[in-house]
Design a protein around this motif. Structure first.
Motif, short mmCIF file in Angstrom:
data_model
loop_
_atom_site.label_atom_id
_atom_site.label_comp_id
_atom_site.label_asym_id
_atom_site.label_seq_id
_atom_site.Cartn_x
_atom_site.Cartn_y
_atom_site.Cartn_z
N ARG A 2 -10.16 8.74 6.14
CA ARG A 2 -9.35 9.83 5.59
C ARG A 2 -8.09 9.21 5.00
O ARG A 2 -7.61 8.18 5.44
CB ARG A 2 -8.95 10.83 6.69
CG ARG A 2 -10.10 11.42 7.46
CD ARG A 2 -10.78 12.52 6.63
NE ARG A 2 -11.72 13.26 7.42
CZ ARG A 2 -13.04 13.14 7.30
NH1 ARG A 2 -13.56 12.32 6.44
NH2 ARG A 2 -13.84 13.88 8.05
N TYR A 3 -7.56 9.89 4.04
CA TYR A 3 -6.34 9.41 3.39
C TYR A 3 -5.25 10.45 3.48
O TYR A 3 -5.52 11.66 3.40
CB TYR A 3 -6.60 9.11 1.90
CG TYR A 3 -7.58 7.98 1.71
CD1 TYR A 3 -7.14 6.67 1.73
CD2 TYR A 3 -8.92 8.23 1.49
CE1 TYR A 3 -8.03 5.63 1.56
CE2 TYR A 3 -9.82 7.20 1.31
CZ TYR A 3 -9.37 5.89 1.34
OH TYR A 3 -10.24 4.87 1.18
N THR A 4 -4.05 9.99 3.64
CA THR A 4 -2.88 10.86 3.61
C THR A 4 -1.94 10.30 2.56
O THR A 4 -1.67 9.11 2.53
CB THR A 4 -2.16 10.88 4.97
OG1 THR A 4 -3.07 11.35 5.96
CG2 THR A 4 -0.94 11.78 4.93
N THR A 5 -1.49 11.17 1.71
CA THR A 5 -0.54 10.75 0.69
C THR A 5 0.85 11.20 1.11
O THR A 5 1.07 12.37 1.42
CB THR A 5 -0.89 11.39 -0.68
OG1 THR A 5 -2.23 11.03 -1.02
CG2 THR A 5 0.07 10.94 -1.75
N PHE A 6 1.77 10.25 1.14
CA PHE A 6 3.15 10.57 1.47
C PHE A 6 3.97 10.59 0.19
O PHE A 6 3.93 9.65 -0.60
CB PHE A 6 3.74 9.52 2.43
CG PHE A 6 3.10 9.54 3.78
CD1 PHE A 6 3.54 10.44 4.74
CD2 PHE A 6 2.06 8.69 4.08
CE1 PHE A 6 2.95 10.48 5.99
CE2 PHE A 6 1.46 8.72 5.33
CZ PHE A 6 1.91 9.62 6.29
N LYS A 7 4.65 11.69 -0.02
CA LYS A 7 5.49 11.82 -1.20
C LYS A 7 6.93 12.03 -0.74
O LYS A 7 7.19 12.85 0.14
CB LYS A 7 5.08 13.03 -2.03
CG LYS A 7 3.77 12.91 -2.73
CD LYS A 7 3.53 14.15 -3.55
CE LYS A 7 2.34 14.01 -4.45
NZ LYS A 7 2.16 15.21 -5.28
#
Length: 107
Positions: free
Chosen positions: A11-16
């Motif tokens: 799974r991927y999590t994008t941090f902005k």
């Protein structure tokens, strides 16, 4: 019949970056008070003064205008109370230097 196809569990999590910041501009070790702020685009949205000596929290402003960009008010208050305890218990009068030192030592 057994299905041997492998399904990815990755799974991927994008941090902005939200540009919402919290700061600790004043730590008064003698009176056990820590002033905390929530800022966005250089504007202060909420100021919280945690008074550990008298077990009080004073809140000015609100973060509701920031919507999903920030945590809710109660989450900030809980976090600020936690850090106030850390600073006072460990005689940390300059949180910026404290955090800079942690980052430096992780390199």
């Amino acid at each position: 019949m057994e299905n041997n196809s492998s399904q990815s569990n990755v799974r991927y999590t994008t941090f902005k970056p939200t540009r919402v910041r919290h700061e600790f501009p004043k730590v008064d070790l003698v009176n056990q008070q820590v002033t905390c702020t929530v800022l966005y685009s250089e504007e202060t949205y909420m100021t919280v003064i945690v008074d550990l000596k008298h077990d009080k929290v004073q809140v000015q402003g609100d973060v509701n205008e920031l919507g999903d960009l920030s945590m809710d008010k109660d989450a900030y208050i809980d976090m600020f109370k936690h850090w106030a305890n850390v600073f006072i218990d460990n005689d940390i009068s300059n949180p910026s230097e404290y955090f800079d030192e942690i980052i430096k030592n992780q390199s």
